[in-house]
Scaffold this motif. Structure first.
Motif, mmCIF file in Angstrom:
data_model
loop_
_atom_site.group_PDB
_atom_site.id
_atom_site.type_symbol
_atom_site.label_atom_id
_atom_site.label_comp_id
_atom_site.label_asym_id
_atom_site.label_seq_id
_atom_site.Cartn_x
_atom_site.Cartn_y
_atom_site.Cartn_z
ATOM 1 N N PHE A 195 9.176 17.902 -8.853
ATOM 2 C CA PHE A 195 7.991 17.531 -8.101
ATOM 3 C C PHE A 195 7.058 16.735 -8.997
ATOM 4 C CE2 PHE A 195 3.617 18.125 -6.752
ATOM 5 C CZ PHE A 195 3.690 17.795 -5.411
ATOM 6 N N GLY A 196 6.576 15.601 -8.471
ATOM 7 C CA GLY A 196 5.632 14.783 -9.226
ATOM 8 C C GLY A 196 5.319 13.488 -8.500
ATOM 9 N N THR A 197 4.560 12.633 -9.155
ATOM 10 C CA THR A 197 4.164 11.365 -8.552
ATOM 11 C C THR A 197 5.364 10.426 -8.428
ATOM 12 O OG1 THR A 197 3.542 10.474 -10.714
ATOM 13 C CG2 THR A 197 1.779 11.457 -9.384
ATOM 14 N N ARG A 198 5.307 9.599 -7.412
ATOM 15 C CA ARG A 198 6.345 8.600 -7.162
ATOM 16 C C ARG A 198 5.681 7.312 -6.706
ATOM 17 N NH1 ARG A 198 8.540 12.527 -8.916
ATOM 18 N NH2 ARG A 198 10.548 13.380 -8.353
ATOM 19 N N THR A 199 6.425 6.236 -6.752
ATOM 20 C CA THR A 199 5.955 4.961 -6.230
ATOM 21 C C THR A 199 5.940 5.039 -4.712
ATOM 22 O OG1 THR A 199 6.943 3.822 -8.114
ATOM 23 C CG2 THR A 199 6.368 2.474 -6.202
ATOM 24 N N MET A 200 4.862 4.559 -4.123
ATOM 25 C CA MET A 200 4.713 4.616 -2.671
ATOM 26 C C MET A 200 5.303 3.365 -2.025
ATOM 27 S SD MET A 200 1.364 5.281 -0.279
ATOM 28 C CE MET A 200 0.519 5.899 -1.661
ATOM 29 N N LYS A 201 5.944 3.569 -0.886
ATOM 30 C CA LYS A 201 6.438 2.432 -0.114
ATOM 31 C C LYS A 201 5.258 1.596 0.371
ATOM 32 C CE LYS A 201 10.691 4.226 1.862
ATOM 33 N NZ LYS A 201 11.414 4.448 3.121
ATOM 34 N N LYS A 202 5.406 0.301 0.336
ATOM 35 C CA LYS A 202 4.327 -0.587 0.785
ATOM 36 C C LYS A 202 3.963 -0.344 2.242
ATOM 37 C CE LYS A 202 4.880 -4.321 -2.488
ATOM 38 N NZ LYS A 202 4.928 -5.751 -2.703
ATOM 39 N N SER A 203 4.934 0.005 3.057
ATOM 40 C CA SER A 203 4.662 0.221 4.480
ATOM 41 C C SER A 203 3.791 1.458 4.717
ATOM 42 C CB SER A 203 5.964 0.339 5.260
ATOM 43 O OG SER A 203 6.711 1.453 4.822
ATOM 44 N N TRP A 204 3.723 2.386 3.753
ATOM 45 C CA TRP A 204 2.886 3.571 3.879
ATOM 46 C C TRP A 204 1.478 3.337 3.337
ATOM 47 C CZ3 TRP A 204 6.873 7.414 1.406
ATOM 48 C CH2 TRP A 204 7.956 7.585 2.285
ATOM 49 N N SER A 205 1.304 2.272 2.604
ATOM 50 C CA SER A 205 0.045 2.003 1.915
ATOM 51 C C SER A 205 -0.997 1.402 2.851
ATOM 52 C CB SER A 205 0.308 1.061 0.741
ATOM 53 O OG SER A 205 -0.874 0.809 0.046
ATOM 54 N N LYS A 206 -2.244 1.892 2.751
ATOM 55 C CA LYS A 206 -3.333 1.393 3.583
ATOM 56 C C LYS A 206 -4.517 0.893 2.759
ATOM 57 C CE LYS A 206 -2.068 4.398 7.327
ATOM 58 N NZ LYS A 206 -2.307 5.563 8.109
ATOM 59 N N VAL A 207 -4.637 1.327 1.511
ATOM 60 C CA VAL A 207 -5.743 0.943 0.649
ATOM 61 C C VAL A 207 -5.328 -0.288 -0.157
ATOM 62 C CG1 VAL A 207 -7.223 1.679 -1.268
ATOM 63 C CG2 VAL A 207 -6.537 3.319 0.486
ATOM 64 N N PRO A 208 -6.162 -1.331 -0.199
ATOM 65 C CA PRO A 208 -5.818 -2.513 -1.002
ATOM 66 C C PRO A 208 -5.563 -2.116 -2.465
ATOM 67 C CG PRO A 208 -7.737 -2.961 0.367
ATOM 68 C CD PRO A 208 -7.448 -1.490 0.487
ATOM 69 N N PHE A 209 -4.513 -2.663 -3.053
ATOM 70 C CA PHE A 209 -4.131 -2.271 -4.404
ATOM 71 C C PHE A 209 -5.232 -2.565 -5.418
ATOM 72 C CE2 PHE A 209 -2.770 -6.681 -4.390
ATOM 73 C CZ PHE A 209 -3.046 -7.109 -5.671
#
Length: 156
Positions: A93-107
């Motif tokens: 269990f830990g952090t992972r890279t998020m899929k772009k399609s799930w992202s809502k906040v501007p990078f």
């Protein structure tokens, strides 16, 4: 070009305002939290469950969205100003890279609020796969450390 300048001006104003609000660092309010399930949502078949995570009574909450994938459960933590992804797989269990399609906040905003060094440190919080209860507890405990010090007020 005009849109880029306006967005850049927004980011600068956001950063200045955020820094002036709380430059004092972590607060004891982040040691206690409440997790509540969100029911009756129709967010599509890829969303398994949704919770709200709140650190102080009457404070802002962040949303934790569970998605089941072929590798295991993914927990996407969202707010208006940051987002991060945790996963529970056979690798742990830990952090992972998020899929772009799930992202809502501007990078551009997310990269300022979230501490990338801390994200790397949290890639393996525990080496075993965990259930929802344990995952939510770990997220609530480790999330405040992911935010750069001047942005911890986003959790209060």
């Amino acid at each position: 070009m005009k849109k880029i300048r306006m967005f850049s001006a927004f980011v600068v104003c956001f950063l200045v305002a955020s820094f002036s609000v709380n430059a004092s660092g972590y607060t004891t309010e982040l040691l206690e939290y409440e997790i509540t399930a969100v029911d009756n949502l129709n967010l599509g078949k890829s969303v398994a469950k949704v919770w709200n995570l709140t650190y102080s009574e009457g404070g802002k909450s962040v949303t934790v969205i569970k998605r089941n994938t072929s590798e295991g459960a993914v927990y996407v933590v969202n707010s208006d100003f940051f987002e991060v992804c945790y996963a529970s797989t056979t690798k742990g269990f830990g952090t992972r890279t998020m899929k772009k399609s799930w992202s809502k906040v501007p990078f551009q905003i997310n990269d300022v609020v979230i501490n990338s060094d801390e994200v790397k440190k949290q890639q393996i919080i525990t080496p075993e796969k965990v259930d929802d209860k344990k995952a939510l507890g770990l997220i609530a405990s480790y999330l405040p450390v992911l935010l750069n010090e001047q942005y911890t007020h986003l959790l209060n």
